[in-house]
Design an enzyme around this catalytic site. Sequence first.
Site: not given
Length: 523
Positions: A23, A132, A154, A304, A307
Amino acid sequence: MSAGSFYITTPIFYVNDVPHIGHAYTEVAADVLARWHRQSGDDAWLLTGTDEHGQKILRTAIANGVTPKEWADRLVETAWKPLLQTVNIANDDFIRTTDERHEVNAQKFLQHLHDEGHIYTGEYEGYYCVGCEEYKQTGDLVDGTGDYAGQLVCAIHSKPVELLHEKNYFFKMSAFADRLLALYEENPDFVQPEAARNEVMSFVKRGLSDLSISRSSFDWGIKVPWDESHVVYVWFDALLNYITAAGYGQNDEEFASRWPATHIVGKDILRFHAVIWPAMLMAAGIEVPKQVFGHGWLLVGGEKMSKSKLTGIAPSQITDTFGSDAFRYYFMRAISFGQDGSFSWEDLSARYQSELANGFGNLASRVIAMVVRYCDGTVPAAGAFTADDLAIQATERRVTDAATSFIATLAIHDALASVWQLVDELNGYITLQEPWALAKNPDSRERLDTVLHTAVHGLGTLAVLLSPVIPVATGKLWTALGGDGALADQRVDRAWEWTGGARVSALEPLFPRIESIVEPSDG
Ligand code: MSP
């Protein structure tokens, strides 16, 4: 870069959890671009903020025994606003989707679309990933493993999706496929980098479905204005932040002066920004964004960083040891903007040591120390320039122009690499000219003065050029050089034109030696 409005945005961040360095990476990139444009005479405006509605936040709040608003307030104050300090973001605004200015004007937008006939009542039956906050097609799902064996999960979150069957309102997005394709064709820069553009174009060419834009099975969201038993689908709500923060619906003059924006987003949320968002704007008769740039991911073990997968590293774990400048420099330099990149503590400390401490910091300390020692702190006037001195001056201009062109295409890493040619050339110049040897011989006085004069000028140019990326260290250098005016007011696109005072003052090490780097174990 021509003067004008440069409105740049980060995505607004979900407040279900605290930030990690992925982020912070998005924030820093947008901030560097905003600072660069601000110092190029543009009316730059950086917007960031938080995405607070939807099921993901609602469930987190319930799990923590508080209301969603209480949860959002807590995370915004203790985690998301502090992140901006941690990595030194100079944002002009911070929008929360629970702000009244957003809720009221998002409703106006929706009502307008409804009045214009772009919305109808329908039924959604299909999959949904709460991680998502996205309706999923079967092609977006994979077979689960471990605890989730036998279920569809997902592909991004590796968690089971939910099967929804709800009466919802739909946006006639399918009607915009041709206009979207024409937009991508006519304006090749609209989606960048190229790989992102291709991905988006082939997605739209496969055909667009209409989009469910409301939910009725929970109530944490903006109420649909004509039917309060529905809340607005969280992505539809969130995308509108880019215009509600700029005055849409309440300050037409401000809105006209800012919009359209350049959106910096991670590639995982590219379709929302490059397909759904422009279609929404087209339906409302509002200009589409200037550009959508999809950057890559910070990877951990090839995946990726996230968290939810417990691979997140808190930005302060890096800045506590290395400082915010090093954080900013490292991620902007080491990763090609638009590509994925892997973070490693070894790479970070190696670059800190060789590029920031030895390459740039040492150069600054040595030159200033020599002006103090050999010239009592007075910046000497130059005598006749030799080819070596002129070469440095030429490099100052060349790298300024190169960096400016790279920034225009958002190639931040290339801009930094160009500027570093000046760091390297100045270091080579000092080694070759040996001012310490010139200082021993009174006959070389004029040459010593010319060399130090040239080096001081090069340093000032570096301070200006690097100020959007490493504002703290360059601020100290600028003060030591006695530069005229505030560093943030210097024109970065004409960095070599800087002027300075007659004297330098002592400079503490810009990037102090870090004795031992202990890799945090709780990341
Ligand atoms: N709330 C939405 C965005 C709405 S914008 C109208 C969202 N939030 S997020 O908090 O999940 O992610 C925000 C941004 O962080 C995204 O651009 C995402 O790509 C980025 N990143 C999250 N993890 C990342 C990495 N590991 N690496 C780089 N960027 C990452 O999506």
